[in-house]
Design a protein around this motif. Structure first.
Motif, PDB file in Angstrom:
ATOM      1  N   GLN A   1      -7.166  -8.035  -1.899  1.00 10.59           N
ATOM      2  CA  GLN A   1      -7.157  -6.643  -2.343  1.00 10.59           C
ATOM      3  C   GLN A   1      -6.134  -5.827  -1.551  1.00 10.59           C
ATOM      4  N   LEU A   2      -6.061  -6.070  -0.247  1.00 10.40           N
ATOM      5  CA  LEU A   2      -5.080  -5.361   0.576  1.00 10.40           C
ATOM      6  C   LEU A   2      -3.658  -5.692   0.124  1.00 10.40           C
ATOM      7  N   TRP A   3      -3.444  -6.960  -0.238  1.00 12.71           N
ATOM      8  CA  TRP A   3      -2.128  -7.386  -0.732  1.00 12.71           C
ATOM      9  C   TRP A   3      -1.789  -6.658  -2.034  1.00 12.71           C
ATOM     10  N   ARG A   4      -2.740  -6.624  -2.955  1.00  7.59           N
ATOM     11  CA  ARG A   4      -2.515  -5.919  -4.222  1.00  7.59           C
ATOM     12  C   ARG A   4      -2.255  -4.433  -3.988  1.00  7.59           C
ATOM     13  N   PHE A   5      -3.057  -3.847  -3.084  1.00  9.87           N
ATOM     14  CA  PHE A   5      -2.908  -2.414  -2.814  1.00  9.87           C
ATOM     15  C   PHE A   5      -1.532  -2.126  -2.201  1.00  9.87           C
ATOM     16  N   SER A   6      -1.117  -2.953  -1.241  1.00  7.32           N
ATOM     17  CA  SER A   6       0.194  -2.754  -0.608  1.00  7.32           C
ATOM     18  C   SER A   6       1.313  -2.910  -1.629  1.00  7.32           C
ATOM     19  N   HIS A   7       1.143  -3.860  -2.539  1.00 10.59           N
ATOM     20  CA  HIS A   7       2.117  -4.042  -3.619  1.00 10.59           C
ATOM     21  C   HIS A   7       2.205  -2.775  -4.461  1.00 10.59           C
ATOM     22  N   MET A   8       1.058  -2.285  -4.888  1.00  7.23           N
ATOM     23  CA  MET A   8       1.032  -1.106  -5.746  1.00  7.23           C
ATOM     24  C   MET A   8       1.677   0.105  -5.060  1.00  7.23           C
ATOM     25  N   LYS A   9       1.329   0.344  -3.787  1.00  7.32           N
ATOM     26  CA  LYS A   9       1.853   1.515  -3.076  1.00  7.32           C
ATOM     27  C   LYS A   9       3.357   1.379  -2.811  1.00  7.32           C
ATOM     28  N   THR A  10       3.822   0.134  -2.589  1.00  6.77           N
ATOM     29  CA  THR A  10       5.257  -0.068  -2.384  1.00  6.77           C
ATOM     30  C   THR A  10       6.024   0.214  -3.667  1.00  6.77           C
TER      31      THR A  10
ATOM     32  N   ARG B   1      -1.999 -12.160   5.728  1.00  4.92           N
ATOM     33  CA  ARG B   1      -1.494 -11.062   6.564  1.00  4.92           C
ATOM     34  C   ARG B   1       0.026 -10.984   6.491  1.00  4.92           C
ATOM     35  N   GLN B   2       0.676 -12.148   6.465  1.00  2.03           N
ATOM     36  CA  GLN B   2       2.131 -12.163   6.325  1.00  2.03           C
ATOM     37  C   GLN B   2       2.555 -11.589   4.974  1.00  2.03           C
ATOM     38  N   LEU B   3       1.812 -11.932   3.931  1.00  4.15           N
ATOM     39  CA  LEU B   3       2.131 -11.438   2.591  1.00  4.15           C
ATOM     40  C   LEU B   3       1.966  -9.922   2.496  1.00  4.15           C
ATOM     41  N   VAL B   4       0.970  -9.394   3.187  1.00 11.79           N
ATOM     42  CA  VAL B   4       0.781  -7.942   3.197  1.00 11.79           C
ATOM     43  C   VAL B   4       1.929  -7.267   3.956  1.00 11.79           C
ATOM     44  N   GLN B   5       2.281  -7.833   5.105  1.00 10.64           N
ATOM     45  CA  GLN B   5       3.310  -7.209   5.941  1.00 10.64           C
ATOM     46  C   GLN B   5       4.692  -7.245   5.302  1.00 10.64           C
ATOM     47  N   VAL B   6       4.927  -8.215   4.411  1.00 15.48           N
ATOM     48  CA  VAL B   6       6.252  -8.291   3.800  1.00 15.48           C
ATOM     49  C   VAL B   6       6.529  -7.060   2.938  1.00 15.48           C
ATOM     50  N   TRP B   7       5.456  -6.419   2.435  1.00 13.87           N
ATOM     51  CA  TRP B   7       5.659  -5.190   1.662  1.00 13.87           C
ATOM     52  C   TRP B   7       6.195  -4.070   2.540  1.00 13.87           C
ATOM     53  N   ASP B   8       5.844  -4.085   3.833  1.00 10.63           N
ATOM     54  CA  ASP B   8       6.390  -3.085   4.754  1.00 10.63           C
ATOM     55  C   ASP B   8       7.904  -3.222   4.872  1.00 10.63           C
ATOM     56  N   VAL B   9       8.372  -4.469   4.817  1.00  3.43           N
ATOM     57  CA  VAL B   9       9.811  -4.697   4.884  1.00  3.43           C
ATOM     58  C   VAL B   9      10.474  -4.184   3.604  1.00  3.43           C
ATOM     59  N   LEU B  10       9.870  -4.513   2.451  1.00  2.00           N
ATOM     60  CA  LEU B  10      10.458  -4.069   1.184  1.00  2.00           C
ATOM     61  C   LEU B  10      10.428  -2.549   1.059  1.00  2.00           C
ATOM     62  N   ALA B  11       9.427  -1.918   1.675  1.00  2.00           N
ATOM     63  CA  ALA B  11       9.289  -0.463   1.586  1.00  2.00           C
ATOM     64  C   ALA B  11      10.416   0.279   2.300  1.00  2.00           C
ATOM     65  N   THR B  12      11.258  -0.442   3.045  1.00  2.00           N
ATOM     66  CA  THR B  12      12.433   0.205   3.635  1.00  2.00           C
ATOM     67  C   THR B  12      13.503   0.456   2.574  1.00  2.00           C
ATOM     68  N   LEU B  13      13.287  -0.074   1.371  1.00  2.00           N
ATOM     69  CA  LEU B  13      14.198   0.130   0.249  1.00  2.00           C
ATOM     70  C   LEU B  13      13.895   1.494  -0.368  1.00  2.00           C
ATOM     71  N   THR B  14      14.871   2.369  -0.445  1.00  3.17           N
ATOM     72  CA  THR B  14      14.642   3.697  -1.025  1.00  3.17           C
ATOM     73  C   THR B  14      14.830   3.639  -2.541  1.00  3.17           C
ATOM     74  N   PRO B  15      14.337   4.636  -3.271  1.00  4.27           N
ATOM     75  CA  PRO B  15      14.552   4.662  -4.719  1.00  4.27           C
ATOM     76  C   PRO B  15      16.038   4.580  -5.080  1.00  4.27           C
ATOM     77  N   PHE B  16      16.881   5.261  -4.301  1.00  3.73           N
ATOM     78  CA  PHE B  16      18.323   5.213  -4.565  1.00  3.73           C
ATOM     79  C   PHE B  16      18.872   3.803  -4.348  1.00  3.73           C
ATOM     80  N   ASP B  17      18.416   3.152  -3.252  1.00  2.00           N
ATOM     81  CA  ASP B  17      18.863   1.783  -2.966  1.00  2.00           C
ATOM     82  C   ASP B  17      18.529   0.848  -4.127  1.00  2.00           C
ATOM     83  N   TYR B  18      17.276   0.923  -4.570  1.00  2.02           N
ATOM     84  CA  TYR B  18      16.801  -0.001  -5.601  1.00  2.02           C
ATOM     85  C   TYR B  18      17.482   0.259  -6.944  1.00  2.02           C
ATOM     86  N   SER B  19      17.656   1.534  -7.275  1.00  7.00           N
ATOM     87  CA  SER B  19      18.258   1.863  -8.573  1.00  7.00           C
ATOM     88  C   SER B  19      19.699   1.373  -8.664  1.00  7.00           C
TER      89      SER B  19
END
Length: 292
Positions: A244-253, A106-124
């Protein structure tokens, strides 16, 4: 009105009351080897973040991935012990370990929510600093998949320049997985598991078998007589589902941040991650559900 430096009256709205430690037997003088920082080796841990750019958001990217690696380390610690318990037919402690793995997932899944605060501009703004480094090269992630049963010899080639990690992955590839040991347990308990599954080359991908599905159906149809096996089955399904939820969250992030660009490690990015969503560690536990 109280002066600026005066404490607010107890219970006053918005007031902050300092905790009085005068009567507490606090150890104020502690040898460094016995301190909180020393015990956790915080100097090394907190000094391990080295962003390669001056961009503010790269620190987020580094810490999210380092944190995930720490959680994976704990997952592996628990799963190794769980495999040993199954091998010894001691399922009670195994359930506790698998439950703990579930909380870690559950922690591993939720960490993607934190990374998802990164915008495409931020990451690039710092992506080029990664070079060819990629989560695809995470040896702990690969070890985790091998331990659970997703064996693929091709995947260790990226580690061939690191003899120690390569040997570790080779050993895990050749060893029985969590599911292999579970099938051996079913056989010892009197369920019909084909010999070719019990005495196979564990480095090869597992191929589902109808007799294994039948064995799980027998467990589910007589839960009172096989309660611990029934509980083990459900713990494994939980584990597979959360992976599977972890993989899915990774993919969507990844999709949210870089769209359909190629990954830094050379994969097709989102398209590659979508393929992984089709993988199941314990296939007969899913097929049995259709037959019940």
């Amino acid at each position: 009105m109280a002066g600026r430096d005066e404490a607010a009256p107890e219970g006053a709205p918005g007031g902050a009351v300092a905790v009085d430690v005068a009567s507490e037997p606090v150890f104020w003088d502690v040898p460094q080897a016995q301190t909180y920082s020393g015990y956790l080796d915080l100097d090394r841990l907190l000094g391990a973040q080295h962003p390669r750019s001056a961009e503010h958001d790269e620190m987020l990217f580094v810490i999210v991935h380092q944190t995930s690696e720490l959680w994976m380390k704990l997952c592996l610690h628990e799963l190794r012990a769980a495999v040993d318990c199954i091998r010894r037919d001691e399922l009670a402690p195994c359930f506790k370990m698998l439950a703990r793995v579930g909380h870690i997932q559950r922690q591993l899944v939720q960490v993607w929510d934190v990374l998802a605060t990164l915008t495409p501009f931020d990451y690039s703004s710092f992506r080029n600093e990664l070079g060819r480094s990629s989560g695809f090269q995470s040896w702990q992630y690969r070890l985790l998949e091998f331990t659970l049963g997703n064996k693929n010899r091709q995947m260790i080639a990226v580690h061939r320049d690191d003899p120690e990690r390569y040997a570790l992955l080779e050993a895990a590839l050749a060893a029985p997985s969590l599911y292999d040991e579970t099938l051996c347990l079913l056989s010892r308990r009197g369920f019909e598991i084909p010999d070719e599954l019990l005495q196979r080359d564990y480095a090869e991908p597992y191929v589902p078998h109808t007799k294994v599905t039948a064995a799980w159906l027998a467990v589910y149809h007589s839960t009172e007589a096989n309660w611990d096996l029934y509980e083990l089955a459900e713990k494994l399904v939980d584990l597979d589902h959360r992976f599977q939820l972890w993989r899915f969250s990774h993919m969507k992030t990844v999709e949210r941040i870089i769209g359909y660009k190629r990954g830094t490690g050379g994969t097709s990015g989102v398209a590659y991650l979508m393929k992984a969503l089709e993988l199941r560690f314990f296939p007969e536990l899913w097929s049995a559900r259709t037959s019940m």
